[in-house]
Design a protein around this motif. Sequence first.
Motif, mmCIF file in Angstrom:
data_model
loop_
_atom_site.group_PDB
_atom_site.id
_atom_site.type_symbol
_atom_site.label_atom_id
_atom_site.label_comp_id
_atom_site.label_asym_id
_atom_site.label_seq_id
_atom_site.Cartn_x
_atom_site.Cartn_y
_atom_site.Cartn_z
ATOM 1 N N PHE A 149 0.626 -1.570 0.435
ATOM 2 C CA PHE A 149 0.236 0.119 -0.106
ATOM 3 C C PHE A 149 0.987 1.418 0.130
ATOM 4 C CE2 PHE A 149 -3.118 3.491 1.327
ATOM 5 C CZ PHE A 149 -4.375 2.959 0.696
ATOM 6 N N ASP A 150 0.239 2.181 -0.796
ATOM 7 C CA ASP A 150 1.242 3.282 -1.352
ATOM 8 C C ASP A 150 1.310 4.347 -2.189
ATOM 9 O OD1 ASP A 150 3.992 4.934 -1.038
ATOM 10 O OD2 ASP A 150 5.162 3.761 -2.517
ATOM 11 N N THR A 151 0.171 5.739 -1.321
ATOM 12 C CA THR A 151 -0.258 6.077 -1.791
ATOM 13 C C THR A 151 0.173 7.498 -1.295
ATOM 14 O OG1 THR A 151 -2.146 6.697 -0.432
ATOM 15 C CG2 THR A 151 -2.378 5.079 -2.042
ATOM 16 N N TYR A 152 0.123 8.869 -1.860
ATOM 17 C CA TYR A 152 0.294 10.235 -1.202
ATOM 18 C C TYR A 152 -0.874 10.778 0.081
ATOM 19 C CZ TYR A 152 2.922 11.977 -5.157
ATOM 20 O OH TYR A 152 4.101 11.752 -6.479
ATOM 21 N N HIS A 153 -0.253 10.759 0.763
ATOM 22 C CA HIS A 153 -0.949 10.846 1.313
ATOM 23 C C HIS A 153 -1.805 11.877 2.161
ATOM 24 C CE1 HIS A 153 -1.021 10.548 6.521
ATOM 25 N NE2 HIS A 153 -1.308 11.543 6.413
ATOM 26 N N SER A 154 -3.850 11.410 2.723
ATOM 27 C CA SER A 154 -4.835 12.329 2.170
ATOM 28 C C SER A 154 -4.793 12.342 1.270
ATOM 29 C CB SER A 154 -4.383 13.427 3.556
ATOM 30 O OG SER A 154 -3.558 13.100 4.643
ATOM 31 N N SER A 155 -4.178 12.654 0.525
ATOM 32 C CA SER A 155 -5.005 13.217 -0.512
ATOM 33 C C SER A 155 -6.068 11.984 -1.526
ATOM 34 C CB SER A 155 -4.152 13.813 -2.310
ATOM 35 O OG SER A 155 -3.277 12.967 -2.056
ATOM 36 N N ASP A 156 -5.107 10.205 -1.746
ATOM 37 C CA ASP A 156 -4.984 9.459 -2.432
ATOM 38 C C ASP A 156 -5.434 8.082 -1.616
ATOM 39 O OD1 ASP A 156 -4.714 10.919 -4.354
ATOM 40 O OD2 ASP A 156 -3.071 10.233 -4.885
ATOM 41 N N TYR A 157 -6.847 7.927 -0.921
ATOM 42 C CA TYR A 157 -7.028 7.063 -0.268
ATOM 43 C C TYR A 157 -7.849 5.831 -0.652
ATOM 44 C CZ TYR A 157 -10.973 9.728 -0.303
ATOM 45 O OH TYR A 157 -12.351 10.648 -0.769
ATOM 46 N N LEU A 158 -7.825 4.518 0.472
ATOM 47 C CA LEU A 158 -8.846 3.026 0.000
ATOM 48 C C LEU A 158 -10.429 3.270 1.206
ATOM 49 C CD1 LEU A 158 -9.520 0.865 -2.127
ATOM 50 C CD2 LEU A 158 -8.207 -0.517 -0.076
ATOM 51 N N LEU A 159 -11.070 3.520 0.726
ATOM 52 C CA LEU A 159 -12.230 3.135 2.070
ATOM 53 C C LEU A 159 -13.109 1.508 2.343
ATOM 54 C CD1 LEU A 159 -14.106 6.822 1.724
ATOM 55 C CD2 LEU A 159 -12.143 6.715 3.046
ATOM 56 N N ILE A 160 -12.999 1.604 3.114
ATOM 57 C CA ILE A 160 -13.336 0.271 3.181
ATOM 58 C C ILE A 160 -14.321 0.202 3.981
ATOM 59 C CG2 ILE A 160 -12.422 -2.455 4.597
ATOM 60 C CD1 ILE A 160 -9.550 -1.582 3.282
ATOM 61 N N TYR A 161 -15.731 -0.885 3.779
ATOM 62 C CA TYR A 161 -16.805 -0.376 4.236
ATOM 63 C C TYR A 161 -17.335 -2.118 5.050
ATOM 64 C CZ TYR A 161 -16.824 3.983 2.907
ATOM 65 O OH TYR A 161 -17.021 5.834 2.614
ATOM 66 N N ASN A 169 -21.229 -11.226 5.344
ATOM 67 C CA ASN A 169 -20.730 -11.711 3.859
ATOM 68 C C ASN A 169 -20.694 -10.665 2.584
ATOM 69 O OD1 ASN A 169 -23.316 -10.771 3.362
ATOM 70 N ND2 ASN A 169 -23.770 -12.777 1.961
ATOM 71 N N SER A 170 -20.143 -10.026 3.334
ATOM 72 C CA SER A 170 -19.867 -8.119 1.894
ATOM 73 C C SER A 170 -18.886 -7.482 2.650
ATOM 74 C CB SER A 170 -20.795 -7.792 1.694
ATOM 75 O OG SER A 170 -21.675 -6.879 2.599
ATOM 76 N N ILE A 171 -18.341 -6.723 1.335
ATOM 77 C CA ILE A 171 -17.334 -5.836 2.137
ATOM 78 C C ILE A 171 -17.035 -5.081 0.534
ATOM 79 C CG2 ILE A 171 -14.879 -4.761 1.924
ATOM 80 C CD1 ILE A 171 -14.293 -7.355 4.453
ATOM 81 N N PHE A 172 -16.773 -3.645 1.416
ATOM 82 C CA PHE A 172 -17.086 -2.377 0.004
ATOM 83 C C PHE A 172 -16.149 -1.841 0.234
ATOM 84 C CE2 PHE A 172 -18.353 1.326 -1.820
ATOM 85 C CZ PHE A 172 -19.438 0.790 -3.069
ATOM 86 N N LEU A 173 -15.662 -1.518 -0.984
ATOM 87 C CA LEU A 173 -13.719 -0.894 -1.587
ATOM 88 C C LEU A 173 -14.742 0.552 -1.729
ATOM 89 C CD1 LEU A 173 -11.507 -3.639 -2.141
ATOM 90 C CD2 LEU A 173 -12.312 -2.997 -0.143
ATOM 91 N N LYS A 174 -13.923 1.854 -1.791
ATOM 92 C CA LYS A 174 -14.490 2.739 -1.975
ATOM 93 C C LYS A 174 -12.608 3.220 -2.388
ATOM 94 C CE LYS A 174 -17.503 5.947 -1.648
ATOM 95 N NZ LYS A 174 -18.205 6.700 -0.579
ATOM 96 N N TRP A 175 -12.285 4.155 -3.785
ATOM 97 C CA TRP A 175 -10.581 4.085 -3.844
ATOM 98 C C TRP A 175 -11.375 5.093 -4.090
ATOM 99 C CZ3 TRP A 175 -5.335 3.811 -3.544
ATOM 100 C CH2 TRP A 175 -5.124 4.237 -4.103
#
Length: 810
Positions: free
Chosen positions: A72-84, A112-118
């Motif tokens: 996992f390697d992104t620009y801090h804060s501005s690029d992110y992955l949310l996991i629900y 039984n489910s996970i939602f990812l937001k990139w």
Amino acid sequence: MSKLFVFVAAFVVWTASSTVTYVAGCGGTLTAPPGGVVTSPNYPSNYGNSEYCNWLITAPTPSIIRLTFESFDTYHSSDYLLIYDGDSSGAAQMERLSGHPSSVSSITSTFNSIFLKWRTNSYGNIGGFKLYYTTLPDALHEVTAPPGGFLTSPNFPSNYDNNVHYDWLIIAPALSRIRLTFERFYTESNRDRLVILDGDNTRAKTLQSLHGLQSSVSPITSTFNTLFLRFISNGDRTYQGFNISYTSVELNYTSHSQVYLTTIGEWNFYKIPTSGPMTNANVRAACESAGLWNPCSDTGYGTCRHGRSDCVVFDGGSASCRTLNVISDRLCGNIEPQTCKPLDDTFVYSPGWQSDDSAFGVDYDTGHWGMTGADYTDKYALCVGHHEYLTTWDGWMFFKIRVLGRMSNANIQATCERLGMSFPCWYTGHDPCHSKSYWNSDCIMFDHAASADCETTKYLSNKMCGTTVDYNCPALNHTFVYYPSNSYSNGIRYGSSGTLAGSSYNDMYALCAAKQCQTSPCVHGTCAHLLDGYTCLCDEEGSGDYCDAVIDSCSSNPCMSGGTCIDEVGGYTCVCHPHTTGRNCETVLHIDKCYHFSNDSLSYKDASAVCNSMGGHLADIKDSGEQQLLASYIQLGHGVSAWTSTSTSVSSFGTCDCGDGTNRQTGAAPWMQKTADIDICLLLDSSVGYMATYQSCKEQHQYVCESNVTSCQPNVCQNGGICSSCFDNSTVFCTCPQGFIGTFCETVNQCDPNPCPFDWTCSLSQSGGIHCTVPDGIRASSLGFCSASSCGAGWSCVEDGPTGYTCIRG
């Protein structure tokens, strides 16, 4: 109550040889199994700008999903992955990942489910991420209450492991409820959680989702006779976990028309008041009028067969063939029903026993066994019924109820109404599903949640079994629904397509619905539905039939360290002294140390493990000053003995290694009670004025944990407050500067410094100002206290009668 500890574990390892799905694009719907890989677009090359990608990962119920990160390697804060933790961004957010973490702990869904937001912004890009997803199988373990027992996290009282999944199903008798009482709960906040559901699977209503350090958790009571618990830990920190006791709650419910006795197999047994002579004909008529069936004097099962089609058959076990004997064994622990008070004046259907058609009865008061029913009037008939809770939706609880006779609409309606219930039609009745051929105003109406299916059974099947093919839902087997366009109902047979015509079937199940609990007067309790009404299961602060008599929650003196208890609806609040905190004022800040005073009892070894898991250790007493300090705090609380640690240098206690595997005391500090030849475990003993004594390490006592004080990271105190933390940052204290008060120094304190003249007592008024209390001696000699100098600049003075005056801003 005997203690039953249940440990269940399931471990799943994802291997590179597994078949996986590789997802390199932007978003999509994925399934597990078989599992797969999700990456940021273009991985391992740099991701792009302004990317907006959503992934939904699903698994079959009751499986759950685990994410494991390779990079996992992104620009801090501005690029992110949310996991629900669910099937959309409306579910609870489990993680927000951004920047360059050295490692990312594995993440596990609750269901039984996970939602990812990139999301990425419009400038700059680097490597991105790669993760694996896989499923964990069902790890279900069933326990029953009674007898009850304990559910604990693995290794309790030591720390549980990372990446574990545990499920428990607790089952109680049909008309009992289950109560959970929490003795300890400490998991990683926001990540390791215990979910408690009000039913027998993961589709049931969530009663509580717990995580973090919980100093006090109110008891939880089920609505029905099952509870489902799921514990998930992720791959980061671990703590002590939890210890929960579970018991069944007997309703002991008596309605105006029937008395519940017990449940054997699928049958619930009742005593039904009967008018007239206690003949077989009258006993059977009493059962039928209540919508119930009748057993025979013998159980009819196996070698106890009675060969009669007009009696139910049930397995009474090996105790006896006689029905009343079997019930007596369940209720009173013996097979002599005439000595079992709940069976007093009860008669059972016994055709052919006597020529005058007498039913067979027992009398507790006289000890009479074998009363001839024709000689007695107005007693009780023994009857049975079968009802099964299905699900709850839109305020309605749905049941399948055993019907006596033909499966006609009239009999469906009569069966439901006889038990105080309503009934649905073939269609839900909610717009647009209200065609007069499939629904009328006699039936209930409920929201089918924008489903394309109007049919009641298809909607319930989807809710209970995850499919709209109702004949593939075993819970609906032989269930019939009111069908307005015909005189007979329509039914479902599991595994067989098409519907069943009620005109060809007898003695099946009616679909009924109940809403009594929505209007029940359970003031301080939980409403539990019964066959012809409801009962109230009171919370700790309530008592009485309707839980309307309030118990003083402060009567047990729950506040420690000199805190003041304030009784409230729903519980209590402890007002803690400065530098004490916690639900019960159980944590104390003293100079450079924190002390935590427990409210549970453990052995010395277990108490030490608990303190270690909190980020501390058993309190280390080095001199009489520290002993007197701890004793004073304990005396301000409950006045109990408490484990502490010995000094790090035990030589000052005059101990020796005696060569036989034990340590014995040869001397003592002046603040210690001399006790010879026992284990070297140190107890602040309330029986000797809180002097320290050596006691057997296996005894169970309360305990005192100690932690060093460190500076908070970050500082959560406001307005220049000094922040101190202890016990692994789980406890925070704010030392406020002059003029501020509150947990985080968030409130302006107009009384500091004291603005009242002559140092009169100052208090904050409800209007937002201050009140100066005039001393008694001055009150008698003056009628007014407001003057130009009474309040400072910008304040207005208002007389408060003889007690003093108030200063109001403006």
